[in-house]
Design an enzyme around this catalytic site. Structure first.
Site, PDB file in Angstrom:
ATOM      1  CE  LYS A  29      -4.350   1.039   2.346  1.00  0.00           C
ATOM      2  NZ  LYS A  29      -5.054   0.878   3.621  1.00  0.00           N
TER       3      LYS A  29
HETATM    4  O1  G3P Z   1      -9.324   2.128   4.596  1.00  0.00           O
HETATM    5  C1  G3P Z   1      -9.056   3.408   5.055  1.00  0.00           C
HETATM    6  C2  G3P Z   1      -9.623   3.580   6.407  1.00  0.00           C
HETATM    7  O2  G3P Z   1      -8.954   2.787   7.339  1.00  0.00           O
HETATM    8  C3  G3P Z   1      -9.757   4.960   6.843  1.00  0.00           C
HETATM    9  O3  G3P Z   1     -10.957   4.958   7.514  1.00  0.00           O
HETATM   10  O4  G3P Z   1     -12.664   5.772   9.027  1.00  0.00           O
HETATM   11  O5  G3P Z   1     -10.258   6.442   9.351  1.00  0.00           O
HETATM   12  O6  G3P Z   1     -11.594   7.365   7.469  1.00  0.00           O
HETATM   13  P1  G3P Z   1     -11.378   6.208   8.387  1.00  0.00           P
END
Ligand code: G3P
Length: 218
Positions: free
Chosen positions: A87
């Site tokens: 990634k």
């Molecule tokens: O896959 C990306 C994710 O982990 C980010 O999620 O909820 O932190 O925006 P969030």
């Protein structure tokens, strides 16, 4: 649409895997930190542990931001297990590294994508997956699902092979909307996957079926 789980929790990954509908896993440094995984050796071992639970792509994120550092880290990550996808963040050095990984047979997931413009660059560099963060786009008063639609549309026009991986999913409705928009993959917290099961009419209907059976059969 493929279902990935967005977590570094082995417990949650095992729970999702047991459902029989899990296709892969995504992690990021914040999710690893949430599980208290620290130190290079422990982090690498944790990725192997995840790969041993799920038979599908497992995204492992680099933390370098310069080309040489990203390549060095990515090669170490990719060597851990055949299912590892490196990634890489959507920055200039990241896009250059994605191209290098593509040319050298290493699969990448381009992360921290917030626009179709960025997704276009990721596809041109040959990323196996692109991760638009739809929840965070919503947070910025834009429409995350609309960005997914735009990317799916553009990739369709040019036949790009890069899979659209909807990330930063915050709800079960997000998952359904991403499916409607034609996302190839949704990476979701366990709570959003579990939320897909819920419908009050299922509960009411099942209760009645069981009660009717019991009336006659005791
Ligand atoms: O896959 C990306 C994710 O982990 C980010 O999620 O909820 O932190 O925006 P969030």
């Amino acid at each position: 649409m493929k279902f990935f789980i967005d977590t570094a929790s082995l417990k949650e990954i095992k729970e999702a895997e047991a459902l029989g509908i899990l296709d892969g896993v995504t992690t990021n440094p914040s999710l690893m930190a949430k599980e208290g995984i620290k130190g290079q050796n422990n982090i690498l071992k944790h990725y192997v542990d995840i790969c041993n639970i799920v038979n599908g792509p497992v995204s492992a994120e680099v933390i370098s931001t310069d080309f040489d550092g990203i390549i060095k880290e990515g090669e170490i990550l990719a060597a851990l297990h055949p299912n590892i996808v490196v990634k890489v963040p959507m920055i200039k050095e990241g896009v250059k590294a994605i191209k290098w990984f593509t040319d050298n047979g290493i699969k990448t997931n381009c992360t921290l994508v917030f626009s179709a413009a960025q997704a276009l660059l990721a596809a041109k560099a040959g990323a196996a997956m692109v991760s638009p963060f739809i929840g965070r786009i919503d947070d910025s008063n834009w429409d995350g699902v609309q960005v997914i639609e735009q990317i799916v549309h553009i990739y369709g026009i040019y036949g790009y092979k890069t899979e659209v991986l909807a990330a930063s999913i915050r709800s079960s409705l997000h998952i359904v909307k991403c499916a409607e928009a034609g996302a190839d993959i949704a990476t979701c917290p366990l709570s959003s996957i579990n939320g897909l099961f819920n419908h009050p009419l299922t509960d009411i209907g099942l209760e009645k079926f069981l009660a009717d059976y019991k009336k006659l059969n005791g």
